[in-house]
Write a protein that holds these residues in place. Structure first.
Motif, mmCIF file in Angstrom:
data_model
loop_
_atom_site.group_PDB
_atom_site.id
_atom_site.type_symbol
_atom_site.label_atom_id
_atom_site.label_comp_id
_atom_site.label_asym_id
_atom_site.label_seq_id
_atom_site.Cartn_x
_atom_site.Cartn_y
_atom_site.Cartn_z
ATOM 1 N N ASP A 5 0.794 -1.229 0.000
ATOM 2 C CA ASP A 5 0.000 0.000 0.000
ATOM 3 C C ASP A 5 0.827 1.280 0.000
ATOM 4 N N LEU A 6 2.102 1.214 0.338
ATOM 5 C CA LEU A 6 2.915 2.422 0.457
ATOM 6 C C LEU A 6 4.072 2.415 -0.540
ATOM 7 N N THR A 7 4.202 3.517 -1.252
ATOM 8 C CA THR A 7 5.393 3.758 -2.054
ATOM 9 C C THR A 7 5.984 5.060 -1.558
ATOM 10 N N HIS A 8 7.284 5.211 -1.739
ATOM 11 C CA HIS A 8 7.905 6.438 -1.246
ATOM 12 C C HIS A 8 9.070 6.826 -2.132
ATOM 13 N N TYR A 9 9.393 8.096 -2.071
ATOM 14 C CA TYR A 9 10.546 8.626 -2.778
ATOM 15 C C TYR A 9 11.044 9.826 -1.995
ATOM 16 N N GLU A 10 12.346 9.916 -1.850
ATOM 17 C CA GLU A 10 12.922 11.046 -1.147
ATOM 18 C C GLU A 10 13.311 12.116 -2.165
ATOM 19 N N PHE A 11 12.502 13.148 -2.227
ATOM 20 C CA PHE A 11 12.794 14.292 -3.083
ATOM 21 C C PHE A 11 13.740 15.226 -2.330
ATOM 22 N N GLU A 12 14.259 16.215 -3.010
ATOM 23 C CA GLU A 12 15.190 17.154 -2.382
ATOM 24 C C GLU A 12 14.545 17.880 -1.196
ATOM 25 N N ASP A 13 13.246 18.180 -1.311
ATOM 26 C CA ASP A 13 12.575 18.981 -0.289
ATOM 27 C C ASP A 13 11.726 18.195 0.701
ATOM 28 N N CYS A 14 11.536 16.889 0.454
ATOM 29 C CA CYS A 14 10.674 16.123 1.347
ATOM 30 C C CYS A 14 10.730 14.623 1.064
ATOM 31 N N LEU A 15 10.216 13.879 2.031
ATOM 32 C CA LEU A 15 9.928 12.472 1.831
ATOM 33 C C LEU A 15 8.477 12.409 1.378
ATOM 34 N N TRP A 16 8.232 11.788 0.234
ATOM 35 C CA TRP A 16 6.873 11.668 -0.307
ATOM 36 C C TRP A 16 6.443 10.217 -0.124
ATOM 37 N N VAL A 17 5.343 9.999 0.588
ATOM 38 C CA VAL A 17 4.810 8.657 0.809
ATOM 39 C C VAL A 17 3.394 8.627 0.252
ATOM 40 N N ARG A 18 3.148 7.682 -0.633
ATOM 41 C CA ARG A 18 1.823 7.559 -1.258
ATOM 42 C C ARG A 18 1.166 6.277 -0.763
ATOM 43 N N CYS A 19 -0.039 6.426 -0.263
ATOM 44 C CA CYS A 19 -0.816 5.290 0.233
ATOM 45 C C CYS A 19 -1.861 4.937 -0.817
ATOM 46 N N SER A 20 -1.771 3.737 -1.372
ATOM 47 C CA SER A 20 -2.693 3.353 -2.438
ATOM 48 C C SER A 20 -3.818 2.451 -1.957
ATOM 49 N N GLY A 21 -3.742 2.007 -0.734
ATOM 50 C CA GLY A 21 -4.826 1.230 -0.135
ATOM 51 C C GLY A 21 -5.339 1.985 1.072
ATOM 52 N N ARG A 22 -6.112 1.308 1.864
ATOM 53 C CA ARG A 22 -6.636 1.937 3.077
ATOM 54 C C ARG A 22 -5.487 2.218 4.046
ATOM 55 N N GLY A 23 -5.446 3.412 4.602
ATOM 56 C CA GLY A 23 -4.472 3.755 5.634
ATOM 57 C C GLY A 23 -4.970 3.181 6.944
ATOM 58 N N SER A 24 -4.253 2.201 7.485
ATOM 59 C CA SER A 24 -4.798 1.495 8.636
ATOM 60 C C SER A 24 -3.713 1.063 9.618
#
Length: 181
Positions: A5-24
């Motif tokens: 459910d979680l993908t992430h990438y560390e951009f220069e300005d932030c950690l980006w975390v995308r939740c594609s399923g239910r956040g639980s």
């Protein structure tokens, strides 16, 4: 068992975390693990993208609140991108909007949000770290208790709502800690 459910990438300005399923309660340990690791490196700006997340439970929201407090203490912030109306309403009903920036229109990432999502889509497999199944029963209980205690601290209504849950979890913790296993 792992979650996808979680993908992430560390951009220069932030950690980006995308939740594609239910956040639980199942994937909130993975979110906490990712954010904690990122903040250990001295960085403290985190964006949790909920555009394709159908909903969140109280443990996930408590985890967001706890991470927001930690990021803020380090001079950063936790922001939420594109929650559904229902998710936004749930977050606001628990007072998270006082602690977490929900879809801030002036956030620098708003200008290139689609490019960030595209970058995530290029990633191989979603991150699976610190899922509930990977934790012992004692660690699971501590995680859920911590999330709910954070929510209780936000306002009196939450204290009343989650008081019994926390008392029950604290009793479970005591039993686990006293058990010889």
């Amino acid at each position: 068992m792992t979650t996808t459910d979680l993908t992430h990438y560390e951009f220069e300005d932030c950690l980006w975390v995308r939740c594609s399923g239910r956040g639980s309660f199942v994937n909130s340990p993975a979110l906490k693990s990712l954010a904690d690791k990122y903040m250990e490196g001295g960085k403290s700006n985190i964006v949790v993208d909920l555009e394709i997340c159908p909903g969140v439970d109280s443990t996930f929201m408590g985890t967001l609140a706890g991470l927001s407090r930690k990021a803020s203490a380090q001079g950063g912030a936790l922001q939420v991108a594109s929650p559904t109306q229902r998710t936004r309403a749930a977050m606001e009903s628990l007072g998270l909007d006082m602690l977490v920036d929900i879809d801030p229109p002036d956030a620098p990432w708003q200008a290139d949000i689609q490019a960030r999502r595209y970058k995530l889509a290029e990633q191989h497999a979603p991150e699976a770290a610190g899922n509930m199944a990977d934790l012992s029963e004692l660690e699971r209980t501590r995680h859920v208790l911590e999330a709910h205690n954070t929510l209780r601290e936000l306002n009196k209504k939450n204290d009343e709502t989650f008081g019994y849950v926390c008392e029950t979890l604290e009793e479970d913790l005591k039993r686990h800690e006293q058990s010889p296993n």
